[in-house]
Design an enzyme around this catalytic site. Sequence first.
Site, short mmCIF file in Angstrom:
data_model
loop_
_atom_site.label_atom_id
_atom_site.label_comp_id
_atom_site.label_asym_id
_atom_site.label_seq_id
_atom_site.Cartn_x
_atom_site.Cartn_y
_atom_site.Cartn_z
N HIS A 1 0.63 4.15 -2.79
CA HIS A 1 0.45 5.66 -2.29
C HIS A 1 1.79 6.36 -2.77
O HIS A 1 1.41 7.49 -3.04
CB HIS A 1 0.07 5.85 -0.85
CG HIS A 1 -1.38 5.29 -0.50
ND1 HIS A 1 -2.24 6.05 0.35
CD2 HIS A 1 -2.14 4.36 -1.18
CE1 HIS A 1 -3.45 5.47 0.46
NE2 HIS A 1 -3.11 4.26 -0.35
N ASN B 1 -3.62 8.90 3.80
CA ASN B 1 -2.43 8.30 4.61
C ASN B 1 -2.26 8.54 5.91
O ASN B 1 -1.90 7.96 6.75
CB ASN B 1 -1.34 9.03 4.00
CG ASN B 1 -0.71 8.82 2.58
OD1 ASN B 1 -1.50 7.87 1.96
ND2 ASN B 1 -0.14 9.87 1.91
N ARG C 1 0.66 -1.12 -0.01
CA ARG C 1 -0.08 0.06 0.10
C ARG C 1 0.73 1.16 0.10
O ARG C 1 0.61 2.15 -0.80
CB ARG C 1 -0.88 0.05 1.11
CG ARG C 1 -1.92 1.10 1.28
CD ARG C 1 -2.87 0.95 2.26
NE ARG C 1 -3.97 2.29 2.42
CZ ARG C 1 -3.79 3.32 3.17
NH1 ARG C 1 -2.94 3.04 3.89
NH2 ARG C 1 -4.59 4.10 3.18
N HIS D 1 -5.78 -5.74 -2.63
CA HIS D 1 -6.66 -5.94 -1.60
C HIS D 1 -6.97 -7.14 -1.18
O HIS D 1 -7.83 -7.70 -0.24
CB HIS D 1 -8.05 -5.17 -1.78
CG HIS D 1 -8.09 -3.68 -1.73
ND1 HIS D 1 -8.84 -2.83 -1.77
CD2 HIS D 1 -6.79 -2.92 -1.30
CE1 HIS D 1 -8.58 -1.59 -1.86
NE2 HIS D 1 -7.25 -1.60 -1.55
#
Length: 319
Positions: free
Chosen positions: A69, A97, A65, A196
């Site tokens: 990001h 975040n 992740r 995910h």
Amino acid sequence: MASVMSLFATTTVLALFIFGCCNTANAQLSPTFYSKTCPNLLTVVRTAMNQAVTKERRMGASILRLFFHDCFVNGCDASILLDDTASFTGEKNAFPNRNSTRGFEVIDTIKTRVEAACNATVSCADILALAARDGVVLLGGTSWTVPLGRRDARTASQSDANNQLPPPNADLAALISKFSAKGLSAQDMTALSGAHTIGQAQCSSFANRTYNEANIDPSFATTLKASCPATGNNNLAPFDTTPNSFDNDYYKALVGRRGLLHSDQQLFNNGTQDALVRTYSTNVAAFNRDFAAAMVKMSQISPLTGTKGEIRSNCRLVN
């Protein structure tokens, strides 16, 4: 463990094909970029990630992740790793975040070990790219060859992080648009969403779906409500039933209307991605192939190369 290590060593024909197709902006990235200047790099990163994931299996998802990001906000340049200072506002406290991105200490540890092996040579951006791949493999997922040669940004943008990252309440059209803006197709988006299949999300990001949406399995909603009030909180729930195994259960959940986030279930909601979701839910090889290809593409979003940026000595601070 031997099979895991063999996955790390595998250089797939698919990945080589993708490298051959890269545009000129990314031509300086190469999987052999550090072969002479830091020949033990992959082993150093792999060993540290193995230790981190053995200690906490969720860390594989957290690092993946973190990489996503990073790449989605002005490219894969390690800008997300920069701490706020009195004169600098970074991305760590952007809404997507804040209090949710994690794994910074793991990257710090890897950076320290890499610096000991080859001082002032390897960027934090490349370390994060390798660590993300290794975390997936350590959780049983597919491998891919990571193109290297990125350099680190000297700046970051909280406002861009707030605006460029896809939110959990995004509809399908918005998701396709966000990914398209980064040069990624709808298929790439659906494959990358398979990240995910590992990890968890906070109740605040799925409370509205749980209590107010119709396209959710009733028993699944009831289970979520037990620890997630309608007002939301920071309690965690897994994206699928195997949050520490990189598999295709995420897509099976979508077909069963058990997508955790609104943006998850949008991939299977009588829309353009339904057929692909069904394919991934029954064909893990197809998912692994497309996920690996999409990860290579994502890892090459707007890299800093050549003399642009810098090689940080501390991933949290500009030199």
